[in-house]
Design an enzyme around this catalytic site. Structure first.
Site, PDB file in Angstrom:
ATOM      1  N   GLU A   1      11.250  40.798  21.751  1.00  0.00           N
ATOM      2  CA  GLU A   1      10.787  39.772  20.816  1.00  0.00           C
ATOM      3  C   GLU A   1      11.396  40.039  19.441  1.00  0.00           C
ATOM      4  O   GLU A   1      11.682  41.196  19.091  1.00  0.00           O
ATOM      5  CB  GLU A   1       9.251  39.842  20.746  1.00  0.00           C
ATOM      6  CG  GLU A   1       8.633  38.882  19.739  1.00  0.00           C
ATOM      7  CD  GLU A   1       7.118  38.750  19.881  1.00  0.00           C
ATOM      8  OE1 GLU A   1       6.517  39.463  20.718  1.00  0.00           O
ATOM      9  OE2 GLU A   1       6.534  37.919  19.167  1.00  0.00           O
TER      10      GLU A   1
ATOM     11  N   ASN B   1       4.515  35.882  20.263  1.00  0.00           N
ATOM     12  CA  ASN B   1       3.934  35.084  19.173  1.00  0.00           C
ATOM     13  C   ASN B   1       5.021  34.500  18.269  1.00  0.00           C
ATOM     14  O   ASN B   1       4.852  33.430  17.697  1.00  0.00           O
ATOM     15  CB  ASN B   1       2.990  35.961  18.343  1.00  0.00           C
ATOM     16  CG  ASN B   1       1.800  36.448  19.157  1.00  0.00           C
ATOM     17  OD1 ASN B   1       1.460  35.866  20.188  1.00  0.00           O
ATOM     18  ND2 ASN B   1       1.153  37.509  18.708  1.00  0.00           N
TER      19      ASN B   1
ATOM     20  N   ASN C   1       3.968  30.256  24.482  1.00  0.00           N
ATOM     21  CA  ASN C   1       3.449  31.617  24.613  1.00  0.00           C
ATOM     22  C   ASN C   1       1.982  31.666  24.200  1.00  0.00           C
ATOM     23  O   ASN C   1       1.636  31.179  23.113  1.00  0.00           O
ATOM     24  CB  ASN C   1       4.247  32.574  23.708  1.00  0.00           C
ATOM     25  CG  ASN C   1       3.678  33.989  23.720  1.00  0.00           C
ATOM     26  OD1 ASN C   1       3.786  34.697  24.715  1.00  0.00           O
ATOM     27  ND2 ASN C   1       3.049  34.384  22.623  1.00  0.00           N
ATOM     28  N   GLU C   2       1.144  32.209  25.066  1.00  0.00           N
ATOM     29  CA  GLU C   2      -0.272  32.470  24.740  1.00  0.00           C
ATOM     30  C   GLU C   2      -0.898  31.333  23.939  1.00  0.00           C
ATOM     31  O   GLU C   2      -1.526  31.569  22.889  1.00  0.00           O
ATOM     32  CB  GLU C   2      -0.403  33.800  23.987  1.00  0.00           C
ATOM     33  CG  GLU C   2       0.012  34.993  24.830  1.00  0.00           C
ATOM     34  CD  GLU C   2      -0.336  36.347  24.229  1.00  0.00           C
ATOM     35  OE1 GLU C   2      -0.728  36.414  23.051  1.00  0.00           O
ATOM     36  OE2 GLU C   2      -0.217  37.348  24.963  1.00  0.00           O
TER      37      GLU C   2
ATOM     38  N   TYR D   1      -2.787  44.000  28.077  1.00  0.00           N
ATOM     39  CA  TYR D   1      -2.433  45.321  27.537  1.00  0.00           C
ATOM     40  C   TYR D   1      -3.610  46.261  27.756  1.00  0.00           C
ATOM     41  O   TYR D   1      -4.766  45.848  27.738  1.00  0.00           O
ATOM     42  CB  TYR D   1      -2.104  45.208  26.044  1.00  0.00           C
ATOM     43  CG  TYR D   1      -0.830  44.411  25.795  1.00  0.00           C
ATOM     44  CD1 TYR D   1       0.413  45.033  25.869  1.00  0.00           C
ATOM     45  CD2 TYR D   1      -0.881  43.045  25.530  1.00  0.00           C
ATOM     46  CE1 TYR D   1       1.576  44.310  25.660  1.00  0.00           C
ATOM     47  CE2 TYR D   1       0.289  42.308  25.328  1.00  0.00           C
ATOM     48  CZ  TYR D   1       1.518  42.953  25.390  1.00  0.00           C
ATOM     49  OH  TYR D   1       2.675  42.235  25.199  1.00  0.00           O
TER      50      TYR D   1
ATOM     51  N   GLU E   1       3.782  39.793  30.376  1.00  0.00           N
ATOM     52  CA  GLU E   1       3.521  40.823  29.357  1.00  0.00           C
ATOM     53  C   GLU E   1       2.507  41.802  29.921  1.00  0.00           C
ATOM     54  O   GLU E   1       1.370  41.422  30.197  1.00  0.00           O
ATOM     55  CB  GLU E   1       2.980  40.224  28.051  1.00  0.00           C
ATOM     56  CG  GLU E   1       4.021  39.495  27.235  1.00  0.00           C
ATOM     57  CD  GLU E   1       3.523  39.075  25.857  1.00  0.00           C
ATOM     58  OE1 GLU E   1       2.709  39.816  25.266  1.00  0.00           O
ATOM     59  OE2 GLU E   1       3.940  37.998  25.401  1.00  0.00           O
TER      60      GLU E   1
ATOM     61  N   GLN F   1       7.142  46.036  25.502  1.00  0.00           N
ATOM     62  CA  GLN F   1       8.440  45.408  25.441  1.00  0.00           C
ATOM     63  C   GLN F   1       9.486  46.442  25.833  1.00  0.00           C
ATOM     64  O   GLN F   1       9.122  47.435  26.464  1.00  0.00           O
ATOM     65  CB  GLN F   1       8.656  44.851  24.054  1.00  0.00           C
ATOM     66  CG  GLN F   1       7.587  43.786  23.696  1.00  0.00           C
ATOM     67  CD  GLN F   1       7.889  42.962  22.456  1.00  0.00           C
ATOM     68  OE1 GLN F   1       8.956  43.027  21.884  1.00  0.00           O
ATOM     69  NE2 GLN F   1       6.900  42.166  22.015  1.00  0.00           N
TER      70      GLN F   1
HETATM   71  O1  AHR Z   1       4.036  41.908  22.843  1.00  0.00           O
HETATM   72  C1  AHR Z   1       3.374  41.781  21.621  1.00  0.00           C
HETATM   73  C2  AHR Z   1       2.590  40.483  21.519  1.00  0.00           C
HETATM   74  O2  AHR Z   1       1.531  40.507  22.432  1.00  0.00           O
HETATM   75  C3  AHR Z   1       3.323  39.212  21.862  1.00  0.00           C
HETATM   76  O3  AHR Z   1       4.018  38.694  20.782  1.00  0.00           O
HETATM   77  C4  AHR Z   1       2.213  38.284  22.244  1.00  0.00           C
HETATM   78  O4  AHR Z   1       2.615  37.331  23.184  1.00  0.00           O
HETATM   79  C5  AHR Z   1       1.120  39.188  22.765  1.00  0.00           C
HETATM   80  O5  AHR Z   1      -0.093  38.929  22.172  1.00  0.00           O
END
Ligand code: AHR
Length: 532
Positions: free
Chosen positions: A28, A73, A173-174, A245, A293, A353
């Site tokens: 990103e 994001n 995205n999201e 995450y 992700e 990432q």
């Molecule tokens: O990977 C970091 C961030 O995590 C990304 O920009 C977003 O899509 C997610 O919230």
């Protein structure tokens, strides 16, 4: 007395074929991922285009088939035209998602060039935050049309004759997250996504499209978001996305090591939502999942928030530079095993990432790139996890933790490659106190030898790979040589790297059973090879 476990694999008890895109990643425009990470013109290893050679070498080592780009994001405020054409004329913009200054020195054409050097393909995301259908079409035309249209000819005028032919596209995205620029309700997003999908397919019918699922299963709107958006998009998209995450926020390692159970439940719930919609629509199509992700992310969150709040509009500040520990690597191992176990529905997964930002590869400005602890489980899954997934019949102990019950001591799966005559068993021992004496029943795989046993083990859960640090020794290595009948012993750290030990001969391995000693906790891969 140690714990015991027994794993039995049958060749015909398969989950499915692993799609190599399960070992994808993500870059990103965030922190030092692009600027300083893949691109650092002043670095001694940089090529004429400014791409870091040391980083490229490690990305190639991981053999990543697909890299999602440019966000995240970031994409929800991105104007892609800023990043094409003569670099000197590109505008610098305030980047709202991470509150930095985007120079636009790297854009889609440069990133495509980097992908070719890295031996990977691009998965492109379009901006459905501040933009919409028309802009997504313009970008698709710029990237995929050979010539003739305004945007395709614009690309050619920029010296890029051949189209990039990007196959996979994320529709935003999201979009469920209130933090997202241009955040939408499920109804708003569903309508926008389906109209964008239809228009994009008019330009290039061969693309594959990913609709945004929830940004985490902890969202209040999960899984209604999936059901409501799929009501609109089901017929027009190929995948729905999942993001999650993980982290040891409470300093409870036992509970942390169990978090893959949450990933498993999340995947099952999304599959249920997709299949509900399939039935409702009387559709013949089965929706696939793109877990685009996933990673451990928690170490630096507070410092990152402070930096963004107090010192905004910097160019490529060090954001999300989590330094990973041994326990993070164990968790990454359990997450990879979980993804493999769902390979019949999860076709794409992106470790988020790749460089500097919550990443397996760190690229300091003033030194060589280095491998984080999580580099190794990803490397091994990518290298040894291609083939057919065999689900185990597993007998092992269980435990309860604060947030999880019936957590199996062993997390395990096997990947079988008939042509190569190989079966690779992946296992993580979660036990905090005891080794697990593990028997692998290989009745289905006669005449095989244990060729290699790769382990990562240690007693200090907080060990990292920080260069020059006390514990710069987190490296997976071959550990069993030779394996005595019914009992193998893992040697301790430090390992001498990934160099292969001489193949272990048949008489040193007992078939149909191989038995080994799994120290606690450990991440381990057993590579079995059929003998001629
Ligand atoms: O990977 C970091 C961030 O995590 C990304 O920009 C977003 O899509 C997610 O919230």
């Amino acid at each position: 007395m140690s714990e015991t476990a027994k794993l039995t694999f049958y060749k015909d008890y398969q989950e499915g074929e692993v799609d190599k895109r399960l070992f994808s990643s993500f870059i990103e425009h965030l922190g030092r991922a692009v600027y300083g990470g893949i691109y650092a013109p002043g670095h001694p290893s940089a090529d004429a285009d400014g791409f870091r050679g040391d980083v490229l070498a490690l990305v190639r080592e991981l053999d990543v088939p697909l890299v999602r780009y440019p966000g995240g994001n970031f994409v929800s405020g991105y104007q892609w035209e800023d990043g094409v054409g003569p670099v000197a004329q590109r505008p610098a913009r305030l980047e709202l998602a991470w509150r930095t200054l985007e120079t636009n020195a790297i854009g889609v054409d440069e990133f495509a060039r980097w992908c070719r050097l890295a031996g990977t393909e691009m998965m492109m995301a379009v901006n459905l935050g501040t933009r919409g259908v028309q802009d997504a079409c313009n970008l698709l035309e710029y990237c995929n049309l050979a010539a003739g249209g305004h945007y395709a000819d614009m690309r050619i005028s920029h010296g890029v004759k051949d189209p990039h032919n990007i196959k996979m596209w994320c529709l935003g995205n999201e979009m469920d997250g209130p933090w997202q620029i241009g955040h939408k309700t499920a109804a708003e997003y569903g309508r926008l996504a389906v109209e964008t999908a239809r228009a994009m397919r008019m330009i290039d019918p061969d693309i594959q499209l990913v609709s945004c699922g929830s940004s985490s299963p902890s969202m209040q709107t999960f899984p209604d978001w999936e059901a409501e958006t799929l009501q609109h998009t089901y017929d027009e998209v190929d995948y729905i996305s999942l993001h999650q995450y993980y982290g040891n926020r409470n300093g409870d390692t036992k509970d942390y090591l169990a978090q893959a159970l949450g990933m498993d439940e999340y995947i099952r719930t999304v599959i249920a939502a997709c299949d509900f919609m399939k039935a409702k629509k009387r559709s013949k199509k089965t929706m696939m999942l793109s877990f685009d992700e996933w990673n451990v992310w928690f170490h630096n969150s507070e410092a990152d928030n402070n930096l963004m709040k107090r010192h905004p509009w910097q160019i490529a500040p060090p954001l999300l530079e989590d330094v990973y520990t041994f326990e993070d690597a164990l968790v990454a191992g359990t997450l990879l095993i979980t993804l493999l176990r769902h390979c019949s529905r999860v076709k794409v997964a992106c470790l988020a990432q790749l460089v500097n930002v919550i990443a397996p590869i760190m690229a300091p400005a003033d030194g060589p790139a280095w491998r984080q602890s999580i580099f190794y489980p990803f490397l091994h899954a990518s290298r040894y996890g291609r083939g057919k997934v065999l689900l185990p019949l597993l007998h092992c102990g269980k435990y309860d933790s604060v947030n999880h019950t019936d957590v199996p001591t062993l997390e395990t799966v096997a990947v079988y490659n008939e042509e190569a005559g190989e079966m690779n068993v992946f296992a993580v021992n979660r036990h905090m106190e005891e080794a697990v004496e593990t028997t692998v029943d290989l009745r289905c795989f006669e005449n095989a030898a244990l060729r290699e046993h790769i382990v990562m083990c240690g007693s200090d859960m907080k060990t990292t790979n920080l260069p020059g640090g006390r514990a710069a020794n987190l490296r997976a290595g071959c550990s069993i040589a030779p394996l005595p009948p019914h009992r193998g012993t893992c040697t301790g750290l430090p390992y001498s790297g990934l160099s292969k030990l001489p193949a272990i001969t048949a008489e040193k391995v007992v078939c149909p059973h191989a038995c080994m000693w799994m120290p606690n906790p450990v991440y381990s891969i057993l590579l079995f090879q059929r003998l001629p």
